[in-house]
Design a protein around this motif. Structure first.
Motif, PDB file in Angstrom:
ATOM      1  N   LEU A   1       0.830  -1.211   0.000  1.00 22.19           N
ATOM      2  CA  LEU A   1       0.000   0.000   0.000  1.00 22.19           C
ATOM      3  C   LEU A   1       0.860   1.255   0.000  1.00 22.19           C
ATOM      4  O   LEU A   1       0.524   2.256  -0.649  1.00 22.19           O
ATOM      5  N   ALA A   2       1.967   1.210   0.735  1.00 23.30           N
ATOM      6  CA  ALA A   2       2.852   2.380   0.813  1.00 23.30           C
ATOM      7  C   ALA A   2       3.443   2.736  -0.539  1.00 23.30           C
ATOM      8  O   ALA A   2       3.886   3.880  -0.756  1.00 23.30           O
ATOM      9  N   GLY A   3       3.437   1.794  -1.467  1.00 21.12           N
ATOM     10  CA  GLY A   3       3.993   2.043  -2.789  1.00 21.12           C
ATOM     11  C   GLY A   3       3.023   2.672  -3.766  1.00 21.12           C
ATOM     12  O   GLY A   3       3.400   2.968  -4.917  1.00 21.12           O
ATOM     13  N   ILE A   4       1.776   2.904  -3.350  1.00 24.41           N
ATOM     14  CA  ILE A   4       0.795   3.554  -4.227  1.00 24.41           C
ATOM     15  C   ILE A   4       0.979   5.064  -4.104  1.00 24.41           C
ATOM     16  O   ILE A   4       0.715   5.657  -3.056  1.00 24.41           O
ATOM     17  N   ASN A   5       1.440   5.698  -5.176  1.00 23.83           N
ATOM     18  CA  ASN A   5       1.931   7.083  -5.117  1.00 23.83           C
ATOM     19  C   ASN A   5       0.907   8.095  -4.613  1.00 23.83           C
ATOM     20  O   ASN A   5       1.239   8.986  -3.847  1.00 23.83           O
ATOM     21  N   ARG A   6      -0.332   7.995  -5.046  1.00 19.51           N
ATOM     22  CA  ARG A   6      -1.302   9.044  -4.697  1.00 19.51           C
ATOM     23  C   ARG A   6      -2.002   8.796  -3.376  1.00 19.51           C
ATOM     24  O   ARG A   6      -2.963   9.479  -3.039  1.00 19.51           O
ATOM     25  N   CYS A   7      -1.549   7.790  -2.634  1.00 20.76           N
ATOM     26  CA  CYS A   7      -2.167   7.459  -1.354  1.00 20.76           C
ATOM     27  C   CYS A   7      -1.369   8.034  -0.190  1.00 20.76           C
ATOM     28  O   CYS A   7      -0.147   7.879  -0.136  1.00 20.76           O
ATOM     29  N   GLN A   8      -2.067   8.669   0.714  1.00 23.57           N
ATOM     30  CA  GLN A   8      -1.486   9.040   1.997  1.00 23.57           C
ATOM     31  C   GLN A   8      -2.163   8.195   3.058  1.00 23.57           C
ATOM     32  O   GLN A   8      -3.389   8.219   3.180  1.00 23.57           O
ATOM     33  N   ILE A   9      -1.381   7.428   3.789  1.00 22.08           N
ATOM     34  CA  ILE A   9      -1.939   6.536   4.806  1.00 22.08           C
ATOM     35  C   ILE A   9      -1.415   6.956   6.170  1.00 22.08           C
ATOM     36  O   ILE A   9      -0.203   7.003   6.398  1.00 22.08           O
ATOM     37  N   ASP A  10      -2.343   7.261   7.059  1.00 17.67           N
ATOM     38  CA  ASP A  10      -1.990   7.682   8.411  1.00 17.67           C
ATOM     39  C   ASP A  10      -2.470   6.649   9.426  1.00 17.67           C
ATOM     40  O   ASP A  10      -3.596   6.152   9.314  1.00 17.67           O
ATOM     41  N   PRO A  11      -1.653   6.331  10.424  1.00 14.86           N
ATOM     42  CA  PRO A  11      -2.097   5.394  11.463  1.00 14.86           C
ATOM     43  C   PRO A  11      -3.000   6.087  12.477  1.00 14.86           C
ATOM     44  O   PRO A  11      -2.858   7.279  12.751  1.00 14.86           O
ATOM     45  N   THR A  12      -3.933   5.333  13.015  1.00 16.26           N
ATOM     46  CA  THR A  12      -4.798   5.885  14.049  1.00 16.26           C
ATOM     47  C   THR A  12      -4.025   6.023  15.362  1.00 16.26           C
ATOM     48  O   THR A  12      -3.110   5.243  15.639  1.00 16.26           O
ATOM     49  N   PRO A  13      -4.385   6.995  16.193  1.00 15.10           N
ATOM     50  CA  PRO A  13      -3.766   7.068  17.520  1.00 15.10           C
ATOM     51  C   PRO A  13      -4.219   5.915  18.398  1.00 15.10           C
ATOM     52  O   PRO A  13      -3.493   5.505  19.316  1.00 15.10           O
ATOM     53  N   GLU A  14      -5.406   5.383  18.133  1.00 15.14           N
ATOM     54  CA  GLU A  14      -5.911   4.251  18.900  1.00 15.14           C
ATOM     55  C   GLU A  14      -5.321   2.944  18.359  1.00 15.14           C
ATOM     56  O   GLU A  14      -4.998   2.837  17.175  1.00 15.14           O
ATOM     57  N   THR A  15      -5.175   1.968  19.223  1.00 14.19           N
ATOM     58  CA  THR A  15      -4.895   0.614  18.745  1.00 14.19           C
ATOM     59  C   THR A  15      -6.161   0.080  18.087  1.00 14.19           C
ATOM     60  O   THR A  15      -7.257   0.640  18.243  1.00 14.19           O
ATOM     61  N   PHE A  16      -6.021  -1.024  17.380  1.00 13.50           N
ATOM     62  CA  PHE A  16      -7.195  -1.605  16.734  1.00 13.50           C
ATOM     63  C   PHE A  16      -8.270  -1.966  17.761  1.00 13.50           C
ATOM     64  O   PHE A  16      -9.470  -1.791  17.517  1.00 13.50           O
ATOM     65  N   ALA A  17      -7.854  -2.443  18.923  1.00 16.11           N
ATOM     66  CA  ALA A  17      -8.814  -2.879  19.940  1.00 16.11           C
ATOM     67  C   ALA A  17      -9.572  -1.722  20.580  1.00 16.11           C
ATOM     68  O   ALA A  17     -10.649  -1.925  21.147  1.00 16.11           O
ATOM     69  N   GLU A  18      -9.021  -0.514  20.505  1.00 13.89           N
ATOM     70  CA  GLU A  18      -9.659   0.633  21.141  1.00 13.89           C
ATOM     71  C   GLU A  18     -10.731   1.234  20.244  1.00 13.89           C
ATOM     72  O   GLU A  18     -10.600   1.252  19.027  1.00 13.89           O
ATOM     73  N   HIS A  19     -11.780   1.744  20.869  1.00 11.18           N
ATOM     74  CA  HIS A  19     -12.837   2.420  20.135  1.00 11.18           C
ATOM     75  C   HIS A  19     -12.328   3.737  19.556  1.00 11.18           C
ATOM     76  O   HIS A  19     -11.371   4.328  20.056  1.00 11.18           O
ATOM     77  N   SER A  20     -12.996   4.201  18.513  1.00 16.88           N
ATOM     78  CA  SER A  20     -12.692   5.526  17.978  1.00 16.88           C
ATOM     79  C   SER A  20     -12.906   6.581  19.064  1.00 16.88           C
ATOM     80  O   SER A  20     -13.905   6.556  19.788  1.00 16.88           O
ATOM     81  N   VAL A  21     -11.962   7.508  19.179  1.00 13.28           N
ATOM     82  CA  VAL A  21     -12.080   8.546  20.216  1.00 13.28           C
ATOM     83  C   VAL A  21     -13.091   9.620  19.816  1.00 13.28           C
ATOM     84  O   VAL A  21     -13.603  10.347  20.664  1.00 13.28           O
ATOM     85  N   VAL A  22     -13.359   9.730  18.532  1.00 15.09           N
ATOM     86  CA  VAL A  22     -14.330  10.712  18.031  1.00 15.09           C
ATOM     87  C   VAL A  22     -15.316   9.959  17.145  1.00 15.09           C
ATOM     88  O   VAL A  22     -14.908   9.248  16.228  1.00 15.09           O
ATOM     89  N   MET A  23     -16.607  10.129  17.388  1.00 11.90           N
ATOM     90  CA  MET A  23     -17.608   9.373  16.641  1.00 11.90           C
ATOM     91  C   MET A  23     -18.296  10.245  15.590  1.00 11.90           C
ATOM     92  O   MET A  23     -18.641  11.397  15.848  1.00 11.90           O
TER      93      MET A  23
END
Length: 276
Positions: free
Chosen positions: A222-244
């Protein structure tokens, strides 16, 4: 698949009628954007491609589908819903609910899959689920282990067809081309397929919900797709979204995009909300 199975069953003729793509305006703070409401589907976006995918596998000889699921993954639901339509058995090896430390229980999505007649087995981790899936499938040549997120060429062919239909509907409804499409990144199947469908000048913003490690080959691809910007979430996968967000959205996947869109979305951007 044909060389793998002992006998090829007669082809399936089951069909399904799914709601058309629902595209709505949505205010992200003060920013007007568009959202694709795939949360209205029982199994989310992947349900759209799942029926032809499973039929193709079945027509090549698979009689039982086996899948290893992250605890809150919605592909398990798409698989169970579709397999019930086709009348094909499914066994899911499901990671235990990571939101309940100290308890060894199924997540509500795994229970939902059970409600669609899937057989579910509890595992302590996704790695254990993957190992048990491979072992179980290897015991019978008519069992087929499906990859995480259905990340295989046959599924992506059908998913590409569905996303193409969705993109055409988006242009009809919005009367404009979004400058940026916002997507969750779990297995990466959805983002890779989108990158093959939408025009090259349309940007893709992916939010990595951290199902896979950064060193995983799927994330490196995925990192090799030029027009993609991928950002990691501050939460772990197990944690709920902090903003709904203000619409139903998977709190471990799609909902985690909302905090990023509140900061960075531009008028007319598109959010593809994969599942509830």
């Amino acid at each position: 698949f044909s060389n793998r199975f002992k006998a090829v069953p007669p082809p399936l003729h089951a069909t399904q009628t799914l709601p058309d793509f629902k595209i709505e305006p949505l205010n992200c703070g003060l920013t007007p954007i568009w959202v694709v409401r795939e949360d209205i589907l029982e199994g989310g976006t992947k349900q759209r491609a799942c029926l032809p995918y499973l039929k193709a596998c079945h027509d090549s000889g698979a009689r039982v589908f086996v899948y290893a699921s992250p605890f809150a993954g919605f592909a398990q639901v798409a698989l169970a819903v579709t397999a019930r339509t086709l009348g094909i058995p499914v066994t899911l090896f499901c990671e235990k609910d990571a939101t309940k430390p100290g308890k060894r229980v199924f997540h509500e999505f795994s229970e939902l899959a059970r409600g669609y007649r899937a057989r579910i087995e509890l595992c302590d981790s996704l790695s254990e689920a993957t190992e048990r899936t491979s072992e179980y499938a290897s015991q019978d040549s008519e069992r087929l282990a499906l990859p995480l997120g259905f990340d295989c060429p046959i599924f992506k062919k059908f998913l590409k067809q569905e996303i193409t239909r969705g993109w055409e509907k988006i242009l009809q409804v919005t009367d404009q081309e979004p400058a940026t499409v916002w997507l969750p990144v779990g297995s990466g199947t959805l983002l890779k397929t989108f990158s093959q469908v939408i025009p090259q000048h349309v940007n893709i913003r992916g939010v990595n919900v951290r199902v896979l490690s950064d060193s995983d080959s799927r994330m490196i691809e995925l990192a090799g797709i030029n027009r993609c910007q991928i950002d990691p979430t501050p939460e772990t996968f197990a944690e709920h979204s902090v903003v709904m967000p203000p619409i139903p959205s998977n709190i471990h996947y799609d909902a985690k995009l909302w905090q990023f869109m509140q900061r960075s979305a531009k008028p007319g951007d598109l959010w593809w909300n994969v599942a509830r």
